[in-house]
Scaffold this active site. Structure first.
Site, PDB file in Angstrom:
ATOM      1  N   TYR A   1       0.820  -1.215   0.000  1.00 33.76           N
ATOM      2  CA  TYR A   1       0.000   0.000   0.000  1.00 33.76           C
ATOM      3  C   TYR A   1       0.857   1.269   0.000  1.00 33.76           C
ATOM      4  O   TYR A   1       0.382   2.322   0.419  1.00 33.76           O
ATOM      5  CB  TYR A   1      -0.944  -0.014   1.208  1.00 33.76           C
TER       6      TYR A   1
ATOM      7  N   ASN B   1     -13.733  -3.801   2.425  1.00 29.55           N
ATOM      8  CA  ASN B   1     -14.425  -3.934   1.135  1.00 29.55           C
ATOM      9  C   ASN B   1     -14.125  -5.262   0.439  1.00 29.55           C
ATOM     10  O   ASN B   1     -14.118  -5.364  -0.781  1.00 29.55           O
ATOM     11  CB  ASN B   1     -14.143  -2.725   0.238  1.00 29.55           C
TER      12      ASN B   1
ATOM     13  N   HIS C   1      -9.242  -6.997  -2.900  1.00 35.22           N
ATOM     14  CA  HIS C   1      -8.331  -6.059  -3.564  1.00 35.22           C
ATOM     15  C   HIS C   1      -7.998  -6.612  -4.940  1.00 35.22           C
ATOM     16  O   HIS C   1      -7.850  -7.827  -5.098  1.00 35.22           O
ATOM     17  CB  HIS C   1      -7.024  -5.902  -2.763  1.00 35.22           C
TER      18      HIS C   1
HETATM   19  P1  CMP Z   1      -7.890  -1.397  -2.089  1.00 33.42           P
HETATM   20  O1  CMP Z   1      -8.354  -1.680  -3.460  1.00 33.42           O
HETATM   21  O2  CMP Z   1      -7.328  -2.507  -1.294  1.00 33.42           O
HETATM   22  O3  CMP Z   1      -6.798  -0.235  -2.165  1.00 33.42           O
HETATM   23  C1  CMP Z   1      -6.636   0.750  -1.177  1.00 33.42           C
HETATM   24  C2  CMP Z   1      -7.647   0.629  -0.101  1.00 33.42           C
HETATM   25  O4  CMP Z   1      -7.777   1.734   0.734  1.00 33.42           O
HETATM   26  C3  CMP Z   1      -9.021   0.463  -0.690  1.00 33.42           C
HETATM   27  O5  CMP Z   1      -9.133  -0.802  -1.274  1.00 33.42           O
HETATM   28  C4  CMP Z   1      -9.913   0.712   0.508  1.00 33.42           C
HETATM   29  O6  CMP Z   1     -10.221  -0.485   1.227  1.00 33.42           O
HETATM   30  C5  CMP Z   1      -9.030   1.596   1.385  1.00 33.42           C
HETATM   31  N1  CMP Z   1      -9.601   2.914   1.565  1.00 33.42           N
HETATM   32  C6  CMP Z   1      -9.892   3.822   0.629  1.00 33.42           C
HETATM   33  N2  CMP Z   1     -10.401   4.928   1.198  1.00 33.42           N
HETATM   34  C7  CMP Z   1     -10.447   4.712   2.540  1.00 33.42           C
HETATM   35  C8  CMP Z   1     -10.875   5.461   3.653  1.00 33.42           C
HETATM   36  N3  CMP Z   1     -11.361   6.684   3.506  1.00 33.42           N
HETATM   37  N4  CMP Z   1     -10.767   4.896   4.870  1.00 33.42           N
HETATM   38  C9  CMP Z   1     -10.258   3.643   5.023  1.00 33.42           C
HETATM   39  N5  CMP Z   1      -9.831   2.883   3.989  1.00 33.42           N
HETATM   40  C10 CMP Z   1      -9.927   3.405   2.764  1.00 33.42           C
END
Ligand code: CMP
Length: 143
Positions: free
Chosen positions: A49, A112, A115
């Site tokens: 990340y 969510n 990924h």
């Molecule tokens: P991902 O596709 O794993 O890539 C980056 C991640 O950051 C994204 O999915 C979300 O799960 C997370 N993310 C994005 N915005 C926020 C937020 N405002 N608060 C917490 N997590 C976030």
């Protein structure tokens, strides 16, 4: 053939969604060429990340992705990077369309469920970060 990196996040593993998610990509016609259940270290999470390092939610992101096992996968197929992103739905499950993985199973933007790499460059980077080349297989599907 194009490859992408997909990962069922800790919430998806805890909610027994691995099978459902694998099933969706299998039925679509993509080919699984690598997979493992693993516990991500803080180092790997920070590297994965890295582009979000300056974001206010970075700490939360690393804490969550290291909070339990994830199911890391490499899938292969024509246009798999873009198509998998469409099958996953928008990052925020509240905005993800019904029928997509996040639309059907996700509630909050942090938790969510899945990924997926967002470009050929990130697919290559993420596959190499999570897998050794020898952990990936190459095979032709029988009819
Ligand atoms: P991902 O596709 O794993 O890539 C980056 C991640 O950051 C994204 O999915 C979300 O799960 C997370 N993310 C994005 N915005 C926020 C937020 N405002 N608060 C917490 N997590 C976030």
């Amino acid at each position: 053939m194009e490859k992408t990196f997909l990962m069922v996040k800790p919430d998806g593993v805890q909610r027994n969604l691995i099978g459902e998610i694998v099933n969706r990509f299998e039925r679509k016609g993509f080919q699984l060429v690598g997979a493992k259940l693993m516990q991500i270290s803080n180092e790997l999470a920070s590297e994965h990340y890295g582009e979000h390092k300056e974001r206010p939610f970075f700490g939360e992101l690393v804490d969550f992705i290291t909070s339990g096992p994830v199911f890391a996968m490499v899938w292969e197929g024509e246009n798999v990077i873009k198509t998998a992103r469409e099958m996953m739905g928008k990052t925020n499950p509240a905005e993800a369309a019904p029928g997509t993985i996040r639309g059907d199973f996700g509630v909050t933007v942090g938790k969510n469920v899945i990924h997926g790499s967002d470009s050929p460059e990130s697919a290559e980077r993420e596959i190499n970060l999570f897998f050794d080349q020898k952990e990936l297989v190459s095979y032709t599907k029988q009819d």
